[in-house]
Motif scaffolding. Sequence first.
Motif, PDB file in Angstrom:
ATOM      1  N   GLU A  13     -18.190   6.127  -1.690  1.00  0.00           N
ATOM      2  CA  GLU A  13     -19.041   5.018  -1.288  1.00  0.00           C
ATOM      3  C   GLU A  13     -19.526   4.205  -2.464  1.00  0.00           C
ATOM      4  N   GLY A  14     -19.695   4.851  -3.627  1.00  0.00           N
ATOM      5  CA  GLY A  14     -20.190   4.142  -4.807  1.00  0.00           C
ATOM      6  C   GLY A  14     -19.156   3.300  -5.518  1.00  0.00           C
ATOM      7  N   LEU A  15     -17.874   3.511  -5.202  1.00  0.00           N
ATOM      8  CA  LEU A  15     -16.770   2.756  -5.824  1.00  0.00           C
ATOM      9  C   LEU A  15     -16.868   2.795  -7.345  1.00  0.00           C
ATOM     10  N   GLN A  16     -17.074   3.988  -7.870  1.00  0.00           N
ATOM     11  CA  GLN A  16     -17.148   4.176  -9.317  1.00  0.00           C
ATOM     12  C   GLN A  16     -15.762   4.521  -9.884  1.00  0.00           C
ATOM     13  N   GLY A  29     -12.253  -3.783   8.663  1.00  0.00           N
ATOM     14  CA  GLY A  29     -12.751  -2.418   8.661  1.00  0.00           C
ATOM     15  C   GLY A  29     -12.954  -1.884   7.258  1.00  0.00           C
ATOM     16  N   ALA A  30     -12.922  -0.562   7.123  1.00  0.00           N
ATOM     17  CA  ALA A  30     -13.211   0.085   5.841  1.00  0.00           C
ATOM     18  C   ALA A  30     -12.021   0.007   4.896  1.00  0.00           C
ATOM     19  N   ILE A  31     -12.283   0.161   3.602  1.00  0.00           N
ATOM     20  CA  ILE A  31     -11.217   0.279   2.609  1.00  0.00           C
ATOM     21  C   ILE A  31     -10.345   1.478   2.976  1.00  0.00           C
ATOM     22  N   THR A  32      -9.031   1.268   2.985  1.00  0.00           N
ATOM     23  CA  THR A  32      -8.105   2.357   3.325  1.00  0.00           C
ATOM     24  C   THR A  32      -7.561   3.068   2.096  1.00  0.00           C
ATOM     25  N   SER A  33      -7.436   2.353   0.968  1.00  0.00           N
ATOM     26  CA  SER A  33      -6.991   3.005  -0.258  1.00  0.00           C
ATOM     27  C   SER A  33      -7.212   2.071  -1.436  1.00  0.00           C
ATOM     28  N   ILE A  34      -7.213   2.653  -2.620  1.00  0.00           N
ATOM     29  CA  ILE A  34      -7.210   1.916  -3.880  1.00  0.00           C
ATOM     30  C   ILE A  34      -6.060   2.478  -4.710  1.00  0.00           C
ATOM     31  N   ARG A  35      -5.233   1.594  -5.245  1.00  0.00           N
ATOM     32  CA  ARG A  35      -4.043   2.052  -5.953  1.00  0.00           C
ATOM     33  C   ARG A  35      -3.998   1.429  -7.346  1.00  0.00           C
ATOM     34  N   ARG A  36      -3.449   2.199  -8.282  1.00  0.00           N
ATOM     35  CA  ARG A  36      -3.406   1.801  -9.687  1.00  0.00           C
ATOM     36  C   ARG A  36      -1.976   1.742 -10.165  1.00  0.00           C
ATOM     37  N   ILE A  37      -1.644   0.682 -10.880  1.00  0.00           N
ATOM     38  CA  ILE A  37      -0.295   0.476 -11.405  1.00  0.00           C
ATOM     39  C   ILE A  37      -0.287   0.845 -12.884  1.00  0.00           C
ATOM     40  N   GLY A  38       0.540   1.795 -13.258  1.00  0.00           N
ATOM     41  CA  GLY A  38       0.657   2.180 -14.663  1.00  0.00           C
ATOM     42  C   GLY A  38      -0.477   3.052 -15.154  1.00  0.00           C
ATOM     43  N   GLU A  96       0.830  -1.211   0.000  1.00  0.00           N
ATOM     44  CA  GLU A  96       0.000   0.000   0.000  1.00  0.00           C
ATOM     45  C   GLU A  96       0.863   1.260   0.000  1.00  0.00           C
ATOM     46  N   ARG A  97       2.016   1.213   0.655  1.00  0.00           N
ATOM     47  CA  ARG A  97       2.908   2.374   0.693  1.00  0.00           C
ATOM     48  C   ARG A  97       3.672   2.574  -0.606  1.00  0.00           C
ATOM     49  N   GLU A  98       4.016   1.464  -1.287  1.00  0.00           N
ATOM     50  CA  GLU A  98       5.043   1.554  -2.319  1.00  0.00           C
ATOM     51  C   GLU A  98       4.585   1.295  -3.749  1.00  0.00           C
ATOM     52  N   ILE A  99       3.432   0.686  -3.940  1.00  0.00           N
ATOM     53  CA  ILE A  99       3.039   0.264  -5.283  1.00  0.00           C
ATOM     54  C   ILE A  99       1.954   1.183  -5.848  1.00  0.00           C
ATOM     55  N   GLY A 100       2.148   1.628  -7.099  1.00  0.00           N
ATOM     56  CA  GLY A 100       1.108   2.357  -7.806  1.00  0.00           C
ATOM     57  C   GLY A 100       0.846   3.753  -7.280  1.00  0.00           C
ATOM     58  N   GLU A 101      -0.254   4.316  -7.789  1.00  0.00           N
ATOM     59  CA  GLU A 101      -0.689   5.656  -7.410  1.00  0.00           C
ATOM     60  C   GLU A 101      -2.105   5.582  -6.844  1.00  0.00           C
ATOM     61  N   PRO A 102      -2.418   6.459  -5.882  1.00  0.00           N
ATOM     62  CA  PRO A 102      -3.756   6.401  -5.280  1.00  0.00           C
ATOM     63  C   PRO A 102      -4.855   6.763  -6.272  1.00  0.00           C
ATOM     64  N   VAL A 103      -5.983   6.070  -6.150  1.00  0.00           N
ATOM     65  CA  VAL A 103      -7.162   6.324  -6.966  1.00  0.00           C
ATOM     66  C   VAL A 103      -8.252   6.885  -6.055  1.00  0.00           C
ATOM     67  N   ARG A 127      -9.911  -2.831 -14.112  1.00  0.00           N
ATOM     68  CA  ARG A 127      -9.152  -4.067 -13.957  1.00  0.00           C
ATOM     69  C   ARG A 127      -7.707  -3.739 -13.570  1.00  0.00           C
ATOM     70  N   GLY A 128      -7.210  -4.448 -12.558  1.00  0.00           N
ATOM     71  CA  GLY A 128      -5.839  -4.260 -12.110  1.00  0.00           C
ATOM     72  C   GLY A 128      -5.681  -3.326 -10.938  1.00  0.00           C
ATOM     73  N   ASP A 129      -6.729  -2.587 -10.574  1.00  0.00           N
ATOM     74  CA  ASP A 129      -6.640  -1.751  -9.374  1.00  0.00           C
ATOM     75  C   ASP A 129      -6.488  -2.644  -8.143  1.00  0.00           C
ATOM     76  N   LEU A 130      -5.677  -2.196  -7.203  1.00  0.00           N
ATOM     77  CA  LEU A 130      -5.467  -2.916  -5.947  1.00  0.00           C
ATOM     78  C   LEU A 130      -6.286  -2.241  -4.857  1.00  0.00           C
ATOM     79  N   VAL A 131      -7.090  -3.023  -4.152  1.00  0.00           N
ATOM     80  CA  VAL A 131      -7.956  -2.509  -3.097  1.00  0.00           C
ATOM     81  C   VAL A 131      -7.369  -2.937  -1.754  1.00  0.00           C
ATOM     82  N   PHE A 132      -7.165  -1.952  -0.878  1.00  0.00           N
ATOM     83  CA  PHE A 132      -6.509  -2.217   0.402  1.00  0.00           C
ATOM     84  C   PHE A 132      -7.434  -1.967   1.577  1.00  0.00           C
ATOM     85  N   TRP A 133      -7.316  -2.854   2.539  1.00  0.00           N
ATOM     86  CA  TRP A 133      -7.839  -2.667   3.888  1.00  0.00           C
ATOM     87  C   TRP A 133      -6.630  -2.711   4.827  1.00  0.00           C
ATOM     88  N   LYS A 134      -6.806  -2.401   6.076  1.00  0.00           N
ATOM     89  CA  LYS A 134      -5.700  -2.527   7.019  1.00  0.00           C
ATOM     90  C   LYS A 134      -5.415  -4.009   7.240  1.00  0.00           C
TER      91      LYS A 134
END
Length: 290
Positions: A227-230, A281-290, A216-223, A234-241
Amino acid sequence: MTAILDRRLTPARPDLAARHLIGQVEARVFVDPEPMRVVAPSAPLRREPRPDAPLDTEALCGEAVDVYERFEGWAWVQLRTDGYVGYLPDDALRPDALAPTHRVRALRTFVYPGPSMKLPPLAALSLGAGVAVSGESGEFLTLSEFGRYATGFVFAPHLAALETPEPDFVSVAELCLNAPYLWGGKTSLGLDCSGLTQLALAAAGIASPRDSDMLEREIGEPVPFDEGLQGLRRGDLVFWKGHVGILTDPDTLLHATAYSMTVMSEPLRAARDRIQAKSFGAITSIRRIG
């Protein structure tokens, strides 16, 4: 000492530490590492030198390691791929093993003593394992060596040259659908959420750290998300704690989870609601590679 170093990535104990850490940690002795390579199909990296100690991760065949100590059947090492520190079985390592030229691209494949599928296999290699190839024999590639064996043979379509990464890391992760969940695992016999992610990224030529907090700290860029998750893809990484999953499409999550004790695919929003209510718990971040 002012810096707080991550124990997972720091080859340091009160009695022994890597020489490059002089001035950063306190230890009675500082040493240089001995380079070795994993020659077993895979090897458990444990937190302590005991067979019942927690499994932190696994090292795959062909992986390079720096060895700082060998004693009573154990080696205290740091993996070169992701920097993880722990204890490997000493008999899984060899100092003179050849560097891999190819990696396993199938979920699992056999190593045979000759170029025939009818022969009893010597071993099975998991996705991402590395081998040194010296030639071809019909439908098989010949290995320069394999562990204690002088040679071995692997079905050619199950291997890919290291310089030829997979075009889509999500497709690699999808190979693991229904594989068992194993805390610390990184093979087709069992893997955890971050192991699945790291393994898939590596097949696509993307180096990444081992654990979900590091990813979560090092890969990709934050998206940005709400609440709607729009707007996801494909390929996005979804993080929780403490957890990570991979989107196979904007609405579907693939992840290794203790909920089913498998690698499973499910609707993203259903996973989000269950995980928020019952575990991480809740989603903490979503990150995209490339």
